[in-house]
Enzyme design. Structure first.
Site, PDB file in Angstrom:
ATOM      1  N   SER A  98     -40.562 -54.742 -63.509  1.00 51.22           N
ATOM      2  CA  SER A  98     -40.522 -53.361 -64.183  1.00 51.22           C
ATOM      3  C   SER A  98     -40.704 -52.314 -62.988  1.00 51.22           C
ATOM      4  O   SER A  98     -39.770 -52.364 -62.182  1.00 51.22           O
ATOM      5  CB  SER A  98     -41.751 -53.213 -65.160  1.00 51.22           C
ATOM      6  OG  SER A  98     -41.394 -52.120 -65.922  1.00 51.22           O
TER       7      SER A  98
ATOM      8  N   ASP B 145     -34.377 -55.109 -74.117  1.00 52.50           N
ATOM      9  CA  ASP B 145     -35.389 -54.466 -73.364  1.00 52.50           C
ATOM     10  C   ASP B 145     -35.387 -52.968 -73.527  1.00 52.50           C
ATOM     11  O   ASP B 145     -34.256 -52.276 -73.317  1.00 52.50           O
ATOM     12  CB  ASP B 145     -35.289 -54.503 -71.889  1.00 52.50           C
ATOM     13  CG  ASP B 145     -36.143 -53.986 -71.009  1.00 52.50           C
ATOM     14  OD1 ASP B 145     -37.325 -53.169 -71.522  1.00 52.50           O
ATOM     15  OD2 ASP B 145     -36.582 -54.465 -69.880  1.00 52.50           O
TER      16      ASP B 145
ATOM     17  N   HIS C 179     -38.940 -57.000 -72.994  1.00 49.27           N
ATOM     18  CA  HIS C 179     -39.158 -56.617 -71.529  1.00 49.27           C
ATOM     19  C   HIS C 179     -39.966 -57.455 -70.545  1.00 49.27           C
ATOM     20  O   HIS C 179     -39.629 -57.733 -69.458  1.00 49.27           O
ATOM     21  CB  HIS C 179     -40.009 -55.233 -71.621  1.00 49.27           C
ATOM     22  CG  HIS C 179     -40.444 -54.581 -70.157  1.00 49.27           C
ATOM     23  ND1 HIS C 179     -39.149 -54.087 -69.408  1.00 49.27           N
ATOM     24  CD2 HIS C 179     -41.466 -53.985 -69.489  1.00 49.27           C
ATOM     25  CE1 HIS C 179     -39.591 -53.534 -68.177  1.00 49.27           C
ATOM     26  NE2 HIS C 179     -41.032 -53.658 -68.391  1.00 49.27           N
TER      27      HIS C 179
END
Length: 303
Positions: free
Chosen positions: A122, A239, A269
């Site tokens: 991320s 996601d 995610h």
């Protein structure tokens, strides 16, 4: 005892002198973790965590890599976990990149001939990309899990971005809203663990931090054409935090001759904490990919 001589403490009130830590260029104390194999490591792997979380959430992944004789190391970013700094606030996104490179330099002093890899999830993926672009020949490879390349179009519409930029001048600490934990994973037990983790920042994302994330996206876009190192990119098609289109954009933009994309249909995610079939596949892909790249990097080091 004079106040000046009192030991620095984590946000959880634990003295840093009792914990592994480093001091960054701004004098802030960062909590560190190390997963060391029993013998000489075949590789060094720095793990860069995502926004609001902490490096302890990567223990399962790090333990797997440790069993492959790799030294895994990480720290909680400024404003995260057990590191100093206002929660989820950073003066400049480059601070995250700078601290990563400092930590890599420190560990490499003890293992100067060992190849070093990056692993980022991320926001940590964006940090890793920028670090790799800043040092194009330094790293032997990079693993990206749902990296921040494109912001979610629902949360970063033109109107919302403009509003955030205006608010940043007058109310930088106002909240843009909390991260919806239900979109992190389809594995309810993992979502429950996230919600109950005291080291995770469960407060809303502040405007000033949101602006830094938008700045990071712009920097990543400019950096992608300079990424020549080998990389493995793992992405969930569903996601809702980091747009999956970013994965395809990176594959198209990077001139790397060794780049692999694995798309997980329907996955959310946090792929390393998803449904068992996804997480097991993710661990297998990382295991296979990094083992092969270490063998290649080791061969290059032979006289």
């Amino acid at each position: 005892m004079p106040e000046a001589s009192s030991p620095r403490r984590t946000p959880q009130n634990v003295p840093y002198q009792d914990l592994p830590h480093l001091v960054n260029a701004d004098g802030q104390y960062l909590f560190c973790r190390y997963w060391k194999p029993s013998g000489t490591p075949k590789a060094l792997i720095f793990v860069s965590h995502g926004a609001g979380e902490h490096c302890g959430r990567y223990d399962e992944l790090a333990q797997m890599l440790k069993r492959l004789d790799m030294l895994v190391f990480a720290h909680d970013h400024v404003g995260h976990g057990q590191s100093e700094g206002e929660r989820m606030v950073v003066s400049d996104f480059q601070v995250f990149v700078r601290d990563l490179l400092q930590h890599v330099n420190t560990v490499q002093k003890d293992y100067p001939e060992v190849p070093v890899f990056l692993l980022g999830h991320s926001m940590g993926g964006a940090i890793s990309i920028l670090a790799a672009a800043e040092r194009p020949t330094h790293f032997s490879g990079m693993i990206l899990i749902s990296p921040l390349i494109l912001a979610n179009p629902e949360s970063a519409s033109t109107l919302k971005v403009l509003a955030a930029k205006l608010l940043n001048f007058v109310l930088p600490n106002i909240s843009l809203g909390r991260i919806d934990s239900s979109v992190l994973s389809r594995n309810k037990s993992e979502v429950d663990l996230y919600n109950s983790d005291p080291l995770i920042c469960h407060a809303g994302v502040k405007v000033c931090f949101g602006i830094q994330l938008l700045n990071a996206v712009s920097r990543v876009e400019r950096a992608m054409p300079r990424l020549t190192l080998p990389f493995l990119l793992l992405q969930g098609s569903a996601d809702r935090l980091c747009d999956s289109k970013g994965a395809y954009l990176l594959m198209e933009s990077s001139p790397s001759q060794d780049k692999t994309l694995k798309m997980y249909e329907g996955a959310y995610h946090v792929l390393h904490k998803e449904l068992p079939e996804v997480t097991n596949s993710v661990l297998h892909e990382i295991n296979t990919w990094v083992s092969h790249r270490i063998a290649v990097a080791g061969a290059r080091c032979l006289p």
